[in-house]
Scaffold this motif. Structure first.
Motif, mmCIF file in Angstrom:
data_model
loop_
_atom_site.group_PDB
_atom_site.id
_atom_site.type_symbol
_atom_site.label_atom_id
_atom_site.label_comp_id
_atom_site.label_asym_id
_atom_site.label_seq_id
_atom_site.Cartn_x
_atom_site.Cartn_y
_atom_site.Cartn_z
ATOM 1 N N PHE A 45 2.282 -3.591 -14.929
ATOM 2 C CA PHE A 45 0.986 -2.934 -15.100
ATOM 3 C C PHE A 45 0.323 -2.643 -13.753
ATOM 4 O O PHE A 45 0.471 -3.420 -12.803
ATOM 5 C CB PHE A 45 0.016 -3.812 -15.917
ATOM 6 C CG PHE A 45 0.415 -4.020 -17.338
ATOM 7 C CD1 PHE A 45 0.122 -3.080 -18.316
ATOM 8 C CD2 PHE A 45 1.101 -5.173 -17.707
ATOM 9 C CE1 PHE A 45 0.484 -3.283 -19.624
ATOM 10 C CE2 PHE A 45 1.475 -5.385 -19.021
ATOM 11 C CZ PHE A 45 1.172 -4.431 -19.988
ATOM 12 N N GLU A 46 -0.438 -1.560 -13.711
ATOM 13 C CA GLU A 46 -1.409 -1.393 -12.633
ATOM 14 C C GLU A 46 -2.562 -2.368 -12.877
ATOM 15 O O GLU A 46 -2.862 -2.710 -14.017
ATOM 16 C CB GLU A 46 -1.952 0.040 -12.600
ATOM 17 C CG GLU A 46 -0.923 1.083 -12.217
ATOM 18 C CD GLU A 46 -1.524 2.482 -12.157
ATOM 19 O OE1 GLU A 46 -2.727 2.617 -12.469
ATOM 20 O OE2 GLU A 46 -0.791 3.422 -11.805
ATOM 21 N N VAL A 47 -3.210 -2.781 -11.794
ATOM 22 C CA VAL A 47 -4.366 -3.667 -11.903
ATOM 23 C C VAL A 47 -5.601 -2.876 -11.472
ATOM 24 O O VAL A 47 -5.620 -2.265 -10.400
ATOM 25 C CB VAL A 47 -4.188 -4.923 -11.024
ATOM 26 C CG1 VAL A 47 -5.435 -5.799 -11.077
ATOM 27 C CG2 VAL A 47 -2.963 -5.714 -11.473
ATOM 28 N N ASP A 48 -6.619 -2.888 -12.325
ATOM 29 C CA ASP A 48 -7.833 -2.126 -12.022
ATOM 30 C C ASP A 48 -8.581 -2.681 -10.820
ATOM 31 O O ASP A 48 -9.107 -1.931 -9.992
ATOM 32 C CB ASP A 48 -8.775 -2.107 -13.232
ATOM 33 C CG ASP A 48 -8.191 -1.365 -14.421
ATOM 34 O OD1 ASP A 48 -7.400 -0.427 -14.183
ATOM 35 O OD2 ASP A 48 -8.510 -1.731 -15.560
ATOM 36 N N SER A 49 -8.646 -4.002 -10.747
ATOM 37 C CA SER A 49 -9.484 -4.601 -9.719
ATOM 38 C C SER A 49 -8.976 -5.996 -9.388
ATOM 39 O O SER A 49 -8.801 -6.826 -10.280
ATOM 40 C CB SER A 49 -10.935 -4.667 -10.222
ATOM 41 O OG SER A 49 -11.805 -5.110 -9.222
ATOM 42 N N VAL A 50 -8.720 -6.251 -8.104
ATOM 43 C CA VAL A 50 -8.293 -7.576 -7.665
ATOM 44 C C VAL A 50 -8.915 -7.834 -6.298
ATOM 45 O O VAL A 50 -8.960 -6.946 -5.441
ATOM 46 C CB VAL A 50 -6.755 -7.697 -7.609
ATOM 47 C CG1 VAL A 50 -6.131 -6.626 -6.735
ATOM 48 C CG2 VAL A 50 -6.332 -9.078 -7.133
ATOM 49 N N SER A 75 -7.943 -1.626 -6.171
ATOM 50 C CA SER A 75 -6.944 -1.475 -7.220
ATOM 51 C C SER A 75 -5.595 -1.984 -6.707
ATOM 52 O O SER A 75 -5.443 -2.287 -5.519
ATOM 53 C CB SER A 75 -6.831 -0.004 -7.630
ATOM 54 O OG SER A 75 -6.562 0.807 -6.485
ATOM 55 N N LYS A 78 1.320 -0.444 -9.727
ATOM 56 C CA LYS A 78 2.265 -1.123 -10.620
ATOM 57 C C LYS A 78 3.459 -1.708 -9.874
ATOM 58 O O LYS A 78 4.006 -2.740 -10.271
ATOM 59 C CB LYS A 78 2.735 -0.122 -11.687
ATOM 60 C CG LYS A 78 3.701 -0.681 -12.706
ATOM 61 C CD LYS A 78 4.107 0.403 -13.689
ATOM 62 C CE LYS A 78 5.148 -0.098 -14.669
ATOM 63 N NZ LYS A 78 5.579 0.963 -15.602
#
Length: 292
Positions: A45-50, A75, A78
């Protein structure tokens, strides 16, 4: 049992269980160490916010230094395992000039640096702090510092803001209309909290006095204002003004909302008024959302 020289710190440490470091086999130079964050493969998955949050850092709000509580994030694609979080602090350091000036120009510089340094498409930040300002007493005009809580939140993508928000919480006095109506004399009053989060219209120039303008709206619609210093003549003015302007939380939120709608740089807002009731063990609140 091994005896240690307790007159030395090393001996005392070993007496309490410390041991010598092992020689070890893993590399000690950075260029020889594994870089897990930069691992590349399909990570689902892509991560929206980390990123990081609850970071306390010096800021400058208006004329005074304060402490900001930061959340910094980007962001994550993936095919990337993670981000290098130390670079978030490094980016924050680039806008630190005896404190980070809290304004959207500085925050845009920070967001751009975050995206470029982290090699990501999106960057986000939220920072809250206390804004201190001079607020003279209403009659005697004695200077003293008052404060309000402020919050900045912004997202950046492709060299432009995708969202800009500014929030404020101000404390006011509210006097109960019902109590005034039914009582032979007096009326109960309490401290109220007015909190707003504004979506800023980026197509409209933000005035240099936006903090002052918003603070005035939040408190002028209440029964009366709070002041850091009040002499007897000031106190008479403040309490009599409250009696002349009774407000339910429902009244206050509608009056504040009307003034907010008229600000050209406001695109929408979420508003809450909360009274710390003086004759109940509970609080009273009202909430309102509006989009132009």
């Amino acid at each position: 049992m091994e005896e240690f020289d307790l007159t030395t710190r090393e001996g005392r440490f070993k007496h309490f269980g410390s041991v010598d470091p092992i020689e070890g086999t893993k590399p000690k130079n950075k260029e020889d160490m594994a870089d897990l964050q930069n691992s590349r493969k399909d990570f689902l998955f892509e991560v929206d916010s980390v990123g990081i949050n609850n970071l306390n850092y010096p800021v400058v709000i208006g004329d005074f230094q304060s402490v900001g509580n930061f959340e910094l994030a980007t962001s994550l694609r993936k095919d990337e395992k993670g981000i290098n979080m130390s670079r978030l602090i490094e980016s924050l350091e680039t806008v630190n000039h005896s404190g980070v000036p809290l304004n959207f120009e500085t925050l845009e510089q920070l967001l751009k640096h975050l995206r470029e340094r982290m090699k990501q498409d999106n960057a986000k930040l939220t920072v809250s702090g206390k804004w201190f300002f001079n607020k003279p007493s209403p009659g005697t005009n004695i200077d003293a510092l008052a404060h309000a809580d402020v919050i900045y939140s912004a997202s950046h993508n492709g060299d432009k803001f995708t969202r800009k928000q500014f929030g404020m919480t101000a404390q006011v006095t509210t006097l109960c209309p019902c109590s005034k109506e039914i009582s032979e004399y007096s009326a109960h009053n309490q401290r109220g909290n007015v909190k707003v989060m504004i979506d800023i219209d980026d197509s409209v120039e933000l005035p240099s006095t936006y903090k002052e303008d918003l603070y005035e709206i939040l408190e002028i619609n209440a029964s009366s204002q709070l002041y850091p210093i009040l002499k007897r003549t000031d106190e008479k003015m403040v309490t009599e003004r409250a009696y002349e302007n009774p407000r339910f939380v429902e009244d206050l939120i509608r009056l504040v909302a009307y003034d907010l709608v008229e600000l050209p740089w406001v695109k929408g807002f979420e508003l809450e008024c909360r009274n710390e009731e003086s004759i109940h063990q509970h609080d009273a609140f009202s909430r309102l959302k509006y989009q132009k």
